[in-house]
Design a protein around this motif. Sequence first.
Motif, PDB file in Angstrom:
ATOM      1  N   ALA A 196      88.672  32.181  26.473  1.00 44.92           N
ATOM      2  CA  ALA A 196      88.916  31.722  27.842  1.00 44.92           C
ATOM      3  C   ALA A 196      89.499  32.831  28.711  1.00 44.92           C
ATOM      4  CB  ALA A 196      89.854  30.515  27.827  1.00 44.92           C
ATOM      5  N   ALA A 197      90.227  33.759  28.090  1.00 43.27           N
ATOM      6  CA  ALA A 197      90.808  34.874  28.853  1.00 43.27           C
ATOM      7  C   ALA A 197      89.730  35.773  29.426  1.00 43.27           C
ATOM      8  CB  ALA A 197      91.759  35.683  27.982  1.00 43.27           C
ATOM      9  N   ASP A 198      88.544  35.770  28.834  1.00 53.07           N
ATOM     10  CA  ASP A 198      87.402  36.553  29.322  1.00 53.07           C
ATOM     11  C   ASP A 198      87.799  38.015  29.540  1.00 53.07           C
ATOM     12  OD1 ASP A 198      84.908  37.244  30.162  1.00 53.07           O
ATOM     13  OD2 ASP A 198      84.794  35.782  31.782  1.00 53.07           O
ATOM     14  N   VAL A 199      88.130  38.672  28.436  1.00 50.49           N
ATOM     15  CA  VAL A 199      88.633  40.051  28.467  1.00 50.49           C
ATOM     16  C   VAL A 199      87.716  41.007  29.243  1.00 50.49           C
ATOM     17  CG1 VAL A 199      89.364  42.013  27.048  1.00 50.49           C
ATOM     18  CG2 VAL A 199      90.028  39.688  26.418  1.00 50.49           C
ATOM     19  N   PRO A 200      86.389  40.929  29.093  1.00 49.58           N
ATOM     20  CA  PRO A 200      85.558  41.836  29.899  1.00 49.58           C
ATOM     21  C   PRO A 200      85.737  41.627  31.410  1.00 49.58           C
ATOM     22  CG  PRO A 200      84.257  40.912  28.115  1.00 49.58           C
ATOM     23  CD  PRO A 200      85.565  40.178  28.121  1.00 49.58           C
ATOM     24  N   PHE A 201      85.892  40.372  31.833  1.00 51.84           N
ATOM     25  CA  PHE A 201      86.104  40.113  33.262  1.00 51.84           C
ATOM     26  C   PHE A 201      87.477  40.627  33.699  1.00 51.84           C
ATOM     27  CE2 PHE A 201      86.932  37.483  37.041  1.00 51.84           C
ATOM     28  CZ  PHE A 201      85.776  37.765  37.757  1.00 51.84           C
ATOM     29  N   LEU A 202      88.488  40.464  32.846  1.00 53.89           N
ATOM     30  CA  LEU A 202      89.818  41.003  33.156  1.00 53.89           C
ATOM     31  C   LEU A 202      89.767  42.527  33.288  1.00 53.89           C
ATOM     32  CD1 LEU A 202      92.147  38.903  30.812  1.00 53.89           C
ATOM     33  CD2 LEU A 202      91.907  38.714  33.292  1.00 53.89           C
ATOM     34  N   ALA A 203      89.012  43.170  32.413  1.00 54.31           N
ATOM     35  CA  ALA A 203      88.867  44.625  32.492  1.00 54.31           C
ATOM     36  C   ALA A 203      88.171  45.023  33.794  1.00 54.31           C
ATOM     37  CB  ALA A 203      88.088  45.141  31.291  1.00 54.31           C
ATOM     38  N   PHE A 204      87.173  44.238  34.199  1.00 49.10           N
ATOM     39  CA  PHE A 204      86.487  44.489  35.470  1.00 49.10           C
ATOM     40  C   PHE A 204      87.479  44.408  36.643  1.00 49.10           C
ATOM     41  CE2 PHE A 204      84.670  42.194  39.150  1.00 49.10           C
ATOM     42  CZ  PHE A 204      83.900  43.212  39.682  1.00 49.10           C
ATOM     43  N   VAL A 205      88.318  43.367  36.659  1.00 48.52           N
ATOM     44  CA  VAL A 205      89.289  43.190  37.745  1.00 48.52           C
ATOM     45  C   VAL A 205      90.303  44.336  37.731  1.00 48.52           C
ATOM     46  CG1 VAL A 205      91.136  41.705  38.637  1.00 48.52           C
ATOM     47  CG2 VAL A 205      88.978  40.702  37.859  1.00 48.52           C
ATOM     48  N   LEU A 206      90.782  44.716  36.559  1.00 46.19           N
ATOM     49  CA  LEU A 206      91.714  45.844  36.457  1.00 46.19           C
ATOM     50  C   LEU A 206      91.065  47.121  36.970  1.00 46.19           C
ATOM     51  CD1 LEU A 206      94.402  47.065  35.516  1.00 46.19           C
ATOM     52  CD2 LEU A 206      93.353  47.384  33.272  1.00 46.19           C
ATOM     53  N   GLY A 207      89.836  47.364  36.554  1.00 47.18           N
ATOM     54  CA  GLY A 207      89.111  48.554  37.027  1.00 47.18           C
ATOM     55  C   GLY A 207      88.918  48.537  38.529  1.00 47.18           C
ATOM     56  N   LEU A 208      88.642  47.363  39.074  1.00 48.70           N
ATOM     57  CA  LEU A 208      88.476  47.216  40.516  1.00 48.70           C
ATOM     58  C   LEU A 208      89.764  47.608  41.246  1.00 48.70           C
ATOM     59  CD1 LEU A 208      86.291  46.210  42.489  1.00 48.70           C
ATOM     60  CD2 LEU A 208      87.232  43.913  42.215  1.00 48.70           C
ATOM     61  N   GLY A 209      90.883  47.136  40.730  1.00 47.89           N
ATOM     62  CA  GLY A 209      92.178  47.486  41.338  1.00 47.89           C
ATOM     63  C   GLY A 209      92.454  48.980  41.281  1.00 47.89           C
ATOM     64  N   ILE A 210      92.134  49.609  40.160  1.00 41.40           N
ATOM     65  CA  ILE A 210      92.356  51.054  40.012  1.00 41.40           C
ATOM     66  C   ILE A 210      91.463  51.838  40.968  1.00 41.40           C
ATOM     67  CG2 ILE A 210      92.076  53.000  38.425  1.00 41.40           C
ATOM     68  CD1 ILE A 210      92.942  51.012  36.172  1.00 41.40           C
ATOM     69  N   VAL A 211      90.205  51.440  41.063  1.00 45.17           N
ATOM     70  CA  VAL A 211      89.278  52.123  41.978  1.00 45.17           C
ATOM     71  C   VAL A 211      89.747  51.977  43.419  1.00 45.17           C
ATOM     72  CG1 VAL A 211      86.941  52.047  42.926  1.00 45.17           C
ATOM     73  CG2 VAL A 211      87.274  52.005  40.464  1.00 45.17           C
ATOM     74  N   VAL A 212      90.160  50.763  43.806  1.00 48.37           N
ATOM     75  CA  VAL A 212      90.616  50.536  45.181  1.00 48.37           C
ATOM     76  C   VAL A 212      91.846  51.376  45.490  1.00 48.37           C
ATOM     77  CG1 VAL A 212      91.660  48.824  46.714  1.00 48.37           C
ATOM     78  CG2 VAL A 212      89.614  48.260  45.431  1.00 48.37           C
ATOM     79  N   GLU A 213      92.813  51.386  44.580  1.00 50.60           N
ATOM     80  CA  GLU A 213      94.029  52.176  44.802  1.00 50.60           C
ATOM     81  C   GLU A 213      93.681  53.650  44.973  1.00 50.60           C
ATOM     82  OE1 GLU A 213      97.861  53.075  45.536  1.00 50.60           O
ATOM     83  OE2 GLU A 213      97.082  51.051  45.293  1.00 50.60           O
ATOM     84  N   THR A 214      92.769  54.154  44.170  1.00 48.40           N
ATOM     85  CA  THR A 214      92.360  55.553  44.255  1.00 48.40           C
ATOM     86  C   THR A 214      91.663  55.849  45.580  1.00 48.40           C
ATOM     87  OG1 THR A 214      92.104  55.623  41.864  1.00 48.40           O
ATOM     88  CG2 THR A 214      91.023  57.354  43.110  1.00 48.40           C
ATOM     89  N   VAL A 215      90.733  54.980  45.966  1.00 46.72           N
ATOM     90  CA  VAL A 215      89.975  55.190  47.206  1.00 46.72           C
ATOM     91  C   VAL A 215      90.889  55.102  48.424  1.00 46.72           C
ATOM     92  CG1 VAL A 215      88.154  54.203  48.653  1.00 46.72           C
ATOM     93  CG2 VAL A 215      87.785  54.466  46.220  1.00 46.72           C
ATOM     94  N   VAL A 216      91.797  54.108  48.431  1.00 48.74           N
ATOM     95  CA  VAL A 216      92.713  53.942  49.559  1.00 48.74           C
ATOM     96  C   VAL A 216      93.654  55.147  49.653  1.00 48.74           C
ATOM     97  CG1 VAL A 216      94.644  52.570  50.441  1.00 48.74           C
ATOM     98  CG2 VAL A 216      92.571  51.442  49.650  1.00 48.74           C
TER      99      VAL A 216
END
Length: 195
Positions: A51-71
């Motif tokens: 239910a934790a859906d680890v691949p989706f959690l990794a996607f969200v974490l990666g999204l946050g890292i990419v956004v922080e870097t781009v900003v």
Amino acid sequence: MDSRPARAGTRHRAIRPAGVSPAWAAFAGAAVLAARALARRRTSALSVLRAADVPFLAFVLGLGIVVETVVSNGLGSALAPLLPAGTSLPALLAIAALSAGLANVCNNLPAVLMLLPLAAPSGAGAVLAVLLGVNIGPNLTYTGSLATLLWRRALHRHGSAPDLAEFTRLGLLTVPAGLIIAVLALWLALRGIGG
């Protein structure tokens, strides 16, 4: 005078109001719910992990890292002039519209991470306009919101494919009106409390 230290401090307060990342609060809530379900034997550890859906959690974490870097490397500076200052009705509408548009282009999580630090110096009204934009606006597209992506995944898992044309048609009918009404209510509330 360099405004970067002030903005960085504002950004920290806007995203971490109690000095704690919201991710830890979400993790604590999920852990309590999982522990309770496990203690009552309503689920298994394997079911909780699925239910934790680890691949989706990794996607969200990666999204946050990419956004922080781009900003951090210029996008924040490019967006800053587009975000109006103040809490007049036109400013709030523009902030909400920009937030909604950005959420539909890149998803509401990156949009809120990009825009909250820029809106925070204008006060609570501007921050609330961003939140209205990133929560109402993404209903125009499937990819606009993490909640919609999760909803879509759950429906696919249960064999029910959502109709993209109907979703888009309903979004076009409801999102602009809902956003305008919500921002108008925000503006009236701010006027009522003197903000």
